[in-house]
Write a protein that holds these residues in place. Sequence first.
Motif, PDB file in Angstrom:
ATOM      1  N   ARG A 272       0.825  -1.210   0.000  1.00 48.27           N
ATOM      2  CA  ARG A 272       0.000   0.000   0.000  1.00 48.27           C
ATOM      3  C   ARG A 272       0.857   1.257   0.000  1.00 48.27           C
ATOM      4  NH1 ARG A 272      -5.372  -0.470   0.574  1.00 48.27           N
ATOM      5  NH2 ARG A 272      -6.165  -2.558   1.023  1.00 48.27           N
ATOM      6  N   GLU A 273       1.915   1.243   0.770  1.00 47.51           N
ATOM      7  CA  GLU A 273       2.789   2.427   0.844  1.00 47.51           C
ATOM      8  C   GLU A 273       3.297   2.824  -0.540  1.00 47.51           C
ATOM      9  OE1 GLU A 273       7.285   3.029   2.425  1.00 47.51           O
ATOM     10  OE2 GLU A 273       5.839   2.423   3.965  1.00 47.51           O
ATOM     11  N   ILE A 274       3.664   1.837  -1.340  1.00 48.79           N
ATOM     12  CA  ILE A 274       4.252   2.122  -2.645  1.00 48.79           C
ATOM     13  C   ILE A 274       3.178   2.258  -3.725  1.00 48.79           C
ATOM     14  CG2 ILE A 274       5.740   1.177  -4.458  1.00 48.79           C
ATOM     15  CD1 ILE A 274       7.437  -0.059  -2.161  1.00 48.79           C
ATOM     16  N   LEU A 275       2.249   1.315  -3.783  1.00 51.83           N
ATOM     17  CA  LEU A 275       1.248   1.343  -4.849  1.00 51.83           C
ATOM     18  C   LEU A 275       0.256   2.485  -4.670  1.00 51.83           C
ATOM     19  CD1 LEU A 275       0.506  -2.480  -5.184  1.00 51.83           C
ATOM     20  CD2 LEU A 275       2.101  -1.093  -6.516  1.00 51.83           C
ATOM     21  N   LEU A 276      -0.155   2.727  -3.439  1.00 51.28           N
ATOM     22  CA  LEU A 276      -1.107   3.795  -3.165  1.00 51.28           C
ATOM     23  C   LEU A 276      -0.405   5.146  -3.070  1.00 51.28           C
ATOM     24  CD1 LEU A 276      -4.151   4.309  -2.337  1.00 51.28           C
ATOM     25  CD2 LEU A 276      -3.383   4.088   0.030  1.00 51.28           C
ATOM     26  N   GLY A 277       0.653   5.178  -2.275  1.00 54.12           N
ATOM     27  CA  GLY A 277       1.300   6.462  -1.993  1.00 54.12           C
ATOM     28  C   GLY A 277       2.207   6.974  -3.086  1.00 54.12           C
ATOM     29  N   GLU A 278       2.872   6.061  -3.836  1.00 55.08           N
ATOM     30  CA  GLU A 278       3.868   6.508  -4.813  1.00 55.08           C
ATOM     31  C   GLU A 278       3.430   6.317  -6.258  1.00 55.08           C
ATOM     32  OE1 GLU A 278       7.887   5.436  -3.933  1.00 55.08           O
ATOM     33  OE2 GLU A 278       7.516   5.385  -1.784  1.00 55.08           O
ATOM     34  N   LEU A 279       2.689   5.254  -6.539  1.00 54.18           N
ATOM     35  CA  LEU A 279       2.204   5.045  -7.910  1.00 54.18           C
ATOM     36  C   LEU A 279       0.793   5.575  -8.118  1.00 54.18           C
ATOM     37  CD1 LEU A 279       3.614   1.529  -8.893  1.00 54.18           C
ATOM     38  CD2 LEU A 279       4.638   3.799  -9.129  1.00 54.18           C
ATOM     39  N   GLY A 280       0.132   5.985  -7.039  1.00 62.14           N
ATOM     40  CA  GLY A 280      -1.151   6.659  -7.159  1.00 62.14           C
ATOM     41  C   GLY A 280      -2.338   5.763  -7.436  1.00 62.14           C
ATOM     42  N   LEU A 281      -2.259   4.481  -7.126  1.00 56.36           N
ATOM     43  CA  LEU A 281      -3.400   3.602  -7.303  1.00 56.36           C
ATOM     44  C   LEU A 281      -4.477   3.935  -6.271  1.00 56.36           C
ATOM     45  CD1 LEU A 281      -1.182   2.019  -8.921  1.00 56.36           C
ATOM     46  CD2 LEU A 281      -2.342  -0.072  -8.186  1.00 56.36           C
TER      47      LEU A 281
END
Length: 813
Positions: free
Chosen positions: A770-779
């Motif tokens: 979640r940290e990367i997909l939600l926070g950085e890739l904007g999913l």
Amino acid sequence: MGVFSHLQIVELGSSVATSYCARLFADFGADVQKVEPPAGDPLRRSAPLTPGRQSAWFSFLNFNKSSIVIDADNPEAVTRLTKLIEGCDVVVDGRKVDSAECPAIDVVTIRQRNPEVIYLEASWFGSEGPYSGFAATDSTVRALAGLIKLVGTVEGPPLHSPDFQTGILAGLWGFIAVASSMVKGGAGRSWSVSIFEATLTLSEYQAFEAFAIGDVMRRIGINRFWPGGPAGIYETKMGWIGITTLTPAQWHALCDMLGLFDLRDDQALVLAEDRLLHLERIERQLKAKLLARTAREWFAEGLKRKIPVIPVPEISDLVRDAEKNTRSAIVPVRLGKEVGLTVGSVQRLTLTPPHRGGKVPAVGEQQGSGIAERPRTRIALASSVCAEVNRPPLQGIRVVDFTMGWAGPLCTRTLADLGADVIKIEAIQYPDWFRGVDRRAAYVDSRMYEKTPRFCILNRGKRGITLDLTRPEGVALAKRLLAGADAVVDNYSVGVLAKLGLDYGVLSKLNPRLVIMSMSAFGTDSIHRACRAYGSTLEQGSGLPTVVGSPGDPPVMSHNAFGDAVGGLNGCAAVLVALMHARNTGQGQFIDLAQIECMMPFTAPWITTYSIDGAQPTKYGNRHPQFVPHGCFRCAGADEWIIITATDGRMWQRLARLIGRHDWSEDELLKSPEARRAIEDVIEASIAAWTLNLGAEQAMSELQASRIAAGVTRLPIDLLKDRHLRSRAFFQHIERPFVGLHPQPSMPIREGGSPCALRKGAPTLGEHNREILLGELGLSEVEIDKLLEEKIIGAEMLSETELAKSPGKVSSI
């Protein structure tokens, strides 16, 4: 122009570690000024020697450098050396190992006048701690590091390998320290490297594995490999073959290939650790079957069946190997009037390749630009401010990590330790196999895959996400990560990333600055690229086992997956070179690292001597070509041993007095190692009689009190309570779910007196999805929930039953 052609490096003192570190810079164009006394670096006299009396070790460590002679007795010596250092970019200082008559200089004051210079100091054990004043050799350090006691026959003695393994490992670490300082433009850093701690890179994970499962490691015989087997070197009809069988599938395939159906069908032999209990019976049948065909024939059969097997080459085979010459793993070298071959740079950057061979400087000879002793305007680092020691050198660098096992994760762990943001990509279908390959429900449901020490050690400091790369959605998300990354590292089998649509051609267009490294066993263009391999396979195929042991012995392996750790360090070094080039030019590139080539520096001198005179290597067992005495001696207690050596006449005299042979200490003739060689058996018997009455620790204390090089042969688990490592806070503690507070080994490179702080533990499976997909890739949350539902991402490993139902499969990952 090489990547480092703008650098001037000054090398002081005499040590294999600093010589190899500087040699790696010279490979990529740096002007290395090697400071020597009038008689030359003592390493110029290290055996083996060529017919022209040139040291093959010195040649390997020093080609493409310049030599500058500074006589300490000259009144201008300090002024000349000060001027040289004030004009350089990097100082590589080996004087704490051997000063080599280098003039005493005030490095601190000089660096105040040249605050941008990067400084590296090597020592055997560091500047403080119980061992800091110890006399040492390569073999005594390896004994203390847990790398000798497990090798050899069950009854002993433990068996050491030829020099200079510790220096090559420490040289790699020194190079990593200095090169990492340049990637973000930080000048002025000051590093130290402990050769002892650098050597622990080979044994650290065994130490923690032994602690986790109980102290069960013991010497089990030549070419036997804890914790399973068969994993060794065996004789065939013609030549020797290296075999490693760890998984049940590999074991079954080996039995089928050899017609050992009774062994294949024995349920007590399915797991590698169970086979260890029955090795006598297994090897009795295995050895008889292998004599029916040649090593080459068995190799061809093993490839078809996906068994990790490899013919074990003699040094002569390496010299004649066309592929290794084509790939510049072996390169031409000129040593005075002689021309031979040596081992080239294994950091195989394809856009900015290293020099292909070169010339060894004579004492005082300048090569290349010849700018020695001339102050100059700084080019490399002038645009940057001096580094902040508290700021990790790779902060701001992002690495995407497609690696598993030991070699690749060690590479990326080191980048993370140095401050890079490393994002480790696994899949719930195919997690890193160092988490364990057991897919039974009990193992999966209890989350045992989160508790394996080897995974926790090799993946600290990283962030972890899961993506099923066999499905388009997973690949698309990986590409989005890679578009903003600086480097990507993979150690999958050759061709796997291409099958997934993530090959170099695709990624370089997606991100032209991206450094892309493949860490395959043999190289992407090798005729052996389909060969399955472990670290043991790499060692078996490197030629090193053929120079270990006594005359008449079979080729002898070490007792850990040597090739993995060496491959990981070389991979890290290669990435740093490529990142430096990308920083200067905006161009990324492909690195084709062949891990088997990373093992070849350990065989370099014998390649050189054979290429010149065709002489086969001399095997010395536990003796040494120069030092007499040199051996492994039994002490009081069960399986207690110590390595002892006398490196010069004065040390010999102190040793003779200590063991009660004052007549020997006063005999002027015995100051010569050649004279001592004539009575070596008698000397060894007297030493053995003395050590047998002492515990190993007491013997080492008494010997070191007399400044005699000695090291107790330790088991890997002994490192966890080693008093020197504890005093230096080498083991740091990190909190992690499922494990709690647990110890981790530090890097052997330091800025200041304390080890570089470790930031966080290894990620749990999918911990940072979640940290990367939600926070950085904007999913969106909806998109993430869909990925979870379709098992493209997840946080729990699939069991065997669940895996069979899962869509998508690339079995060779």
